[in-house]
Design a protein around this motif. Sequence first.
Motif, PDB file in Angstrom:
ATOM      1  N   ARG A 321       0.829  -1.216   0.000  1.00  0.00           N
ATOM      2  CA  ARG A 321       0.000   0.000   0.000  1.00  0.00           C
ATOM      3  C   ARG A 321       0.860   1.260   0.000  1.00  0.00           C
ATOM      4  NH1 ARG A 321      -4.668  -0.619   4.431  1.00  0.00           N
ATOM      5  NH2 ARG A 321      -4.746   1.649   4.033  1.00  0.00           N
ATOM      6  N   LEU A 322       1.976   1.244   0.722  1.00  0.00           N
ATOM      7  CA  LEU A 322       2.889   2.384   0.665  1.00  0.00           C
ATOM      8  C   LEU A 322       3.404   2.593  -0.757  1.00  0.00           C
ATOM      9  CD1 LEU A 322       5.074   1.979   3.900  1.00  0.00           C
ATOM     10  CD2 LEU A 322       3.555   3.889   3.383  1.00  0.00           C
ATOM     11  N   PRO A 329       9.759   4.770   1.478  1.00  0.00           N
ATOM     12  CA  PRO A 329       9.928   3.726   2.492  1.00  0.00           C
ATOM     13  C   PRO A 329       9.860   4.316   3.903  1.00  0.00           C
ATOM     14  CG  PRO A 329      11.530   3.452   0.743  1.00  0.00           C
ATOM     15  CD  PRO A 329      10.863   4.764   0.491  1.00  0.00           C
ATOM     16  N   HIS A 330       9.258   3.584   4.814  1.00  0.00           N
ATOM     17  CA  HIS A 330       9.124   4.029   6.200  1.00  0.00           C
ATOM     18  C   HIS A 330      10.357   3.592   6.988  1.00  0.00           C
ATOM     19  CE1 HIS A 330       7.002   5.017   9.969  1.00  0.00           C
ATOM     20  NE2 HIS A 330       7.649   3.971  10.456  1.00  0.00           N
ATOM     21  N   LEU A 393       1.920   3.686   9.814  1.00  0.00           N
ATOM     22  CA  LEU A 393       2.498   4.075   8.532  1.00  0.00           C
ATOM     23  C   LEU A 393       1.670   5.166   7.858  1.00  0.00           C
ATOM     24  CD1 LEU A 393       3.240   0.471   7.211  1.00  0.00           C
ATOM     25  CD2 LEU A 393       4.713   1.941   8.603  1.00  0.00           C
ATOM     26  N   ALA A 394       2.294   5.853   6.904  1.00  0.00           N
ATOM     27  CA  ALA A 394       1.630   6.947   6.190  1.00  0.00           C
ATOM     28  C   ALA A 394       0.432   6.470   5.383  1.00  0.00           C
ATOM     29  CB  ALA A 394       2.636   7.647   5.273  1.00  0.00           C
ATOM     30  N   SER A 395       0.391   5.200   5.065  1.00  0.00           N
ATOM     31  CA  SER A 395      -0.714   4.624   4.298  1.00  0.00           C
ATOM     32  C   SER A 395      -1.936   4.339   5.157  1.00  0.00           C
ATOM     33  CB  SER A 395      -0.247   3.320   3.644  1.00  0.00           C
ATOM     34  OG  SER A 395       0.249   2.428   4.640  1.00  0.00           O
ATOM     35  N   GLY A 396      -1.812   4.578   6.478  1.00  0.00           N
ATOM     36  CA  GLY A 396      -2.900   4.259   7.384  1.00  0.00           C
ATOM     37  C   GLY A 396      -2.798   2.864   7.971  1.00  0.00           C
ATOM     38  N   GLU A 397      -1.834   2.101   7.532  1.00  0.00           N
ATOM     39  CA  GLU A 397      -1.635   0.749   8.036  1.00  0.00           C
ATOM     40  C   GLU A 397      -0.895   0.753   9.373  1.00  0.00           C
ATOM     41  OE1 GLU A 397      -0.423  -2.076   4.562  1.00  0.00           O
ATOM     42  OE2 GLU A 397       0.471  -0.102   4.173  1.00  0.00           O
ATOM     43  N   GLU A 398      -0.942  -0.392  10.020  1.00  0.00           N
ATOM     44  CA  GLU A 398      -0.149  -0.650  11.212  1.00  0.00           C
ATOM     45  C   GLU A 398       0.637  -1.935  11.011  1.00  0.00           C
ATOM     46  OE1 GLU A 398      -2.994   1.288  14.707  1.00  0.00           O
ATOM     47  OE2 GLU A 398      -2.818  -0.893  14.502  1.00  0.00           O
ATOM     48  N   ARG A 399       1.790  -1.998  11.652  1.00  0.00           N
ATOM     49  CA  ARG A 399       2.583  -3.218  11.619  1.00  0.00           C
ATOM     50  C   ARG A 399       3.091  -3.554  13.014  1.00  0.00           C
ATOM     51  NH1 ARG A 399       0.630  -3.741   7.426  1.00  0.00           N
ATOM     52  NH2 ARG A 399       1.523  -4.397   5.433  1.00  0.00           N
TER      53      ARG A 399
END
Length: 436
Positions: A321-322, A329-330, A393-399
């Motif tokens: 998604r990023l 890249p994060h 993350l900037a995409s709204g995701e979490e890891r």
Amino acid sequence: MTSLDQTHDAALRSWVKGADGHPDFPIQNLPLGVFSPADGVMRPGIAIGDQILDLTALLGTGLLQGEEALAAEAAGGTALNSLLALGAGPRRALRARLSELLRAGSPERDRVAPLLHDAATCTLHLPAAIGDYTDFYVGIHHAENIGKQFRPDNPLLPNYKHVPIGYHGRASSIRPSGTPVRRPRGQSKAPDAAEPSFGPSRRLDLELELGVWIGPGNELGTPIPIGVAPAHIAGYCLLNDWSARDIQAWEYQPLGPFLAKNFASTISPWIVTPEALAPFRIAQAARPAGDPTPLPYLLDESDQSGGAFDLRLDVFLVTPRLREAGHPPHRISASNTRHMYWTMAQMVAHHTSGGCNLQPGDLLGTGTISGPERDACGSLVEATLGGKEPIRLASGEERRFLEDGDEIILRARGIREGFATIGFGECRAVILGAVA
């Protein structure tokens, strides 16, 4: 220790387009590797800017003589083990001659230029046949961060500050940067489960490490003294020693890591020599008051005064998604090799102290190198506190841990005022789904 010479001069320029100011491979670096160009034939090469110099073809021109020719001849073929076995003398001679041939104003430019290949069109391979692989645990902040999750009041085990801890890993599953990593399957047991289960790892993690390439080895039963251990190190690379934390938690007692670690390790494909990294040597950090002095077989004045490195280490995450959204890249971590509690020479001396024989092309891993700050964690299990606090993350995701399609990128660079920046190239891999 390797001394500084004209090859380290920051003012040195190359006639190779793009080499000057290259973030990893300026003329002051000249790392060793194995590549195949369009014809598919594997051969030894030297990275310079965005090009690769064919070392076998260079030997055929007659421009190399003496020890430098000996080194290039030993490098011939599909692995650099014979070159690594020669030790520092021929390796330094080759690097010095390459510096002469590739610098601006070289009278041999027209003879060398046709031997360059565009790196983007080449395939990079493992630089040596790895006979054995040992992973250490010398990043003290990593050891403390992991220990705190299980033993908050006493994170380090009693032996940590007395002995460089390590274990033998699996050499056959080490792959060069760019090779995808398949999510492993294994046995694990959830804390609230009555019985273990078998399936894909749900807590897949990275480990930010340096790899240490062994040069000349030692005979079985003959230890390598700490004072000469640096002479047995041929170079360095980046290493991602992937870890399946759920499998590891269930299997590691009483014998340590097994399936949680043996499915894959990723390395950067270029061997960055001790000579190239000479400007970034520093004194080993003083031990805190109350810490034990290393035993005599692990203590050398020269190693303590210049056996450590000041190298910036970075970890980046790219998710599908990023990538699709065009986000960069994060950055997960920004650490440094300063945070190693033991030096590379101490790792070599301890490894052989009981009589174990090391061989040219063996690989040692430092273990995860984390810094003291939260944003300097070299693994997700540290950065997310065991999955309790996800990375956003900037995409709204979490890891919390790695998912299928995620890509991890490791980078390392020596940066010092008055010297050219020296890098390792990328160590990267994408996670593929587990085998059905």
